[in-house]
Design a protein around this motif. Sequence first.
Motif, short mmCIF file in Angstrom:
data_model
loop_
_atom_site.label_atom_id
_atom_site.label_comp_id
_atom_site.label_asym_id
_atom_site.label_seq_id
_atom_site.Cartn_x
_atom_site.Cartn_y
_atom_site.Cartn_z
N PHE A 130 0.75 -1.24 0.02
CA PHE A 130 0.10 -0.04 0.04
C PHE A 130 0.85 1.28 0.00
O PHE A 130 2.24 1.21 0.13
N VAL A 131 0.07 2.09 -0.29
CA VAL A 131 1.02 3.64 -0.24
C VAL A 131 0.51 4.10 1.19
O VAL A 131 -0.59 4.19 1.72
N ALA A 132 1.47 4.84 1.72
CA ALA A 132 1.33 5.44 3.24
C ALA A 132 1.39 7.04 3.37
O ALA A 132 2.63 7.45 2.55
N LEU A 133 0.73 7.74 3.98
CA LEU A 133 1.02 9.05 4.18
C LEU A 133 1.08 9.23 5.62
O LEU A 133 0.05 8.97 6.51
N LEU A 142 5.30 10.37 2.09
CA LEU A 142 4.68 9.49 1.30
C LEU A 142 5.63 8.50 1.13
O LEU A 142 6.98 8.53 0.67
N LEU A 143 5.20 7.11 1.24
CA LEU A 143 6.02 6.05 1.06
C LEU A 143 5.08 4.65 0.38
O LEU A 143 3.82 4.79 0.65
N GLU A 144 5.87 4.05 -0.26
CA GLU A 144 5.34 2.68 -0.74
C GLU A 144 5.87 1.53 0.29
O GLU A 144 6.92 1.68 0.33
N ALA A 145 4.95 0.92 0.98
CA ALA A 145 5.17 -0.10 1.64
C ALA A 145 4.77 -1.69 0.96
O ALA A 145 3.86 -1.70 0.71
N GLN A 146 6.10 -2.26 0.72
CA GLN A 146 5.76 -3.59 0.12
C GLN A 146 5.46 -4.72 0.96
O GLN A 146 4.70 -5.66 0.60
N ALA A 147 6.05 -4.39 2.09
CA ALA A 147 6.01 -5.57 3.33
C ALA A 147 6.54 -4.71 4.38
O ALA A 147 7.27 -3.84 4.74
N LEU A 148 6.68 -5.45 5.44
CA LEU A 148 7.06 -5.07 6.88
C LEU A 148 8.48 -4.85 6.76
O LEU A 148 9.33 -5.70 6.30
N GLY A 149 8.81 -3.69 6.86
CA GLY A 149 10.26 -3.02 6.55
C GLY A 149 10.75 -2.87 5.13
O GLY A 149 11.80 -2.21 5.08
N ASP A 150 9.80 -3.07 4.37
CA ASP A 150 10.32 -2.91 2.90
C ASP A 150 9.64 -1.61 2.47
O ASP A 150 8.55 -1.69 2.16
N ARG A 152 9.81 2.27 0.53
CA ARG A 152 10.28 3.19 -0.48
C ARG A 152 9.76 4.59 -0.29
O ARG A 152 8.51 4.67 -0.60
N ILE A 153 10.67 5.76 -0.13
CA ILE A 153 10.09 7.03 0.27
C ILE A 153 9.66 7.58 -1.31
O ILE A 153 10.47 7.49 -2.39
N LEU A 154 8.62 7.87 -1.20
CA LEU A 154 8.05 8.64 -2.68
C LEU A 154 8.24 10.21 -2.61
O LEU A 154 8.28 10.96 -3.73
N GLY A 155 8.02 10.64 -1.49
CA GLY A 155 8.14 12.32 -1.33
C GLY A 155 8.12 12.42 0.17
O GLY A 155 7.43 11.85 1.07
N GLU A 156 8.89 13.73 0.39
CA GLU A 156 8.79 13.97 1.95
C GLU A 156 8.98 15.73 2.02
O GLU A 156 9.12 16.28 0.91
N LEU A 207 6.38 14.55 -5.59
CA LEU A 207 5.44 14.27 -4.52
C LEU A 207 6.21 14.78 -3.06
O LEU A 207 5.71 14.47 -2.21
N ASP A 208 6.94 15.52 -3.42
CA ASP A 208 7.78 16.30 -2.13
C ASP A 208 6.72 17.40 -1.63
O ASP A 208 5.84 17.85 -2.24
#
Length: 347
Positions: A130-133, A142-150, A152-156, A207-208
């Motif tokens: 999922f995507v998380a804000l 904003l980040l992309e969460a593929q799994a626990l601990g995985d 990827r930052i999309l924007g900050e 997305l920053d």
Amino acid sequence: MRVLGIETSCDETGVALYDTERGLLADALYSQVAMHARHGGVVPELASRDHVQRLLPLVQQVLDEAGCTVAEIDGIAYTAGPGLAGALLVGASAARALAFGWGIPALAVHHMEGHLLAPLLEDEPPAFPFVALLVSGGHTLLLEAQALGDYRILGESLDDAAGEAFDKAAKMMGLGYPGGPRISALAEQGDPQRFTFPRPMTDRPGLDFSFSGLKTYCLNTIAECGGRDGLSEQDRADIARAFEEAVVETLVIKCRRAMQQTGHRTLVMAGGVSANRRLRARLTEALGQATRKQQPVQVCYPRQELCTDNGAMIAFAGALRLAAGEHQQGLEIAVRARWPLTELAPV
């Protein structure tokens, strides 16, 4: 597995007990807001001293409420960062000492991973990916969460976090601390047509986030209305409404872009600002409707009491990692005031 969670990253002392089979057994929180409000913001030394005073009684309170003995606890999770170094050391020292004395493992937890996973404590938890804000007083990303601990930052945020911007805008208007709830309450009486504030960094791709210019615009508007001491209650309400609308719409625009770029159909929102009712409503409205090209997005967020800092999210995050076999070696007590989320190991 039963895990005790300890949160002391800033101005809330949180303790909770989580059972991987039965769920959240007990949760206790002491907020320092009233103490810091007298100073217009968090005073780190006062925060640390108060954590020392409150933490162990809260641990006992949680054990009593859960009807749990020390022998029934399988691990302790504690916030090791990011946050105020002194405050973090209080929780880390207590957690490591208790774990050593009780003969159970202790695990350092990332504060923002705790927020990220808080919506998974609900009855219908979202599933990876999922995507998380993550939006709070100290972080907006904003980040992309593929799994626990995985992750990827999309924007900050390139400067102030959204929550920090709320606090500073409230201070400009003489509303006191904390700013977010005060601005939101006042905005309900504001005229949405009187002022229109800019939506920063939405006129360009990416997305920053940036909220420093929005603060300046707010300050200039206050000056045009006669300065802080010259504001009427309606002036304050109208400015609060315009400020909140600008922050909310900026976050919604960026979230919509993130969903389009990743193709995910679930958005998780967490952190203190996720309690904002206008933000929740706008995200659900903007992303929850199907279009010709895309299916609706499921917007998930934690219950109100789990939006701000709390021990439940730390106990839960720690339980997931301990159950996956992660453990902490040695007796060193270390915290990180700054700790990039992307440095976490996937499980």
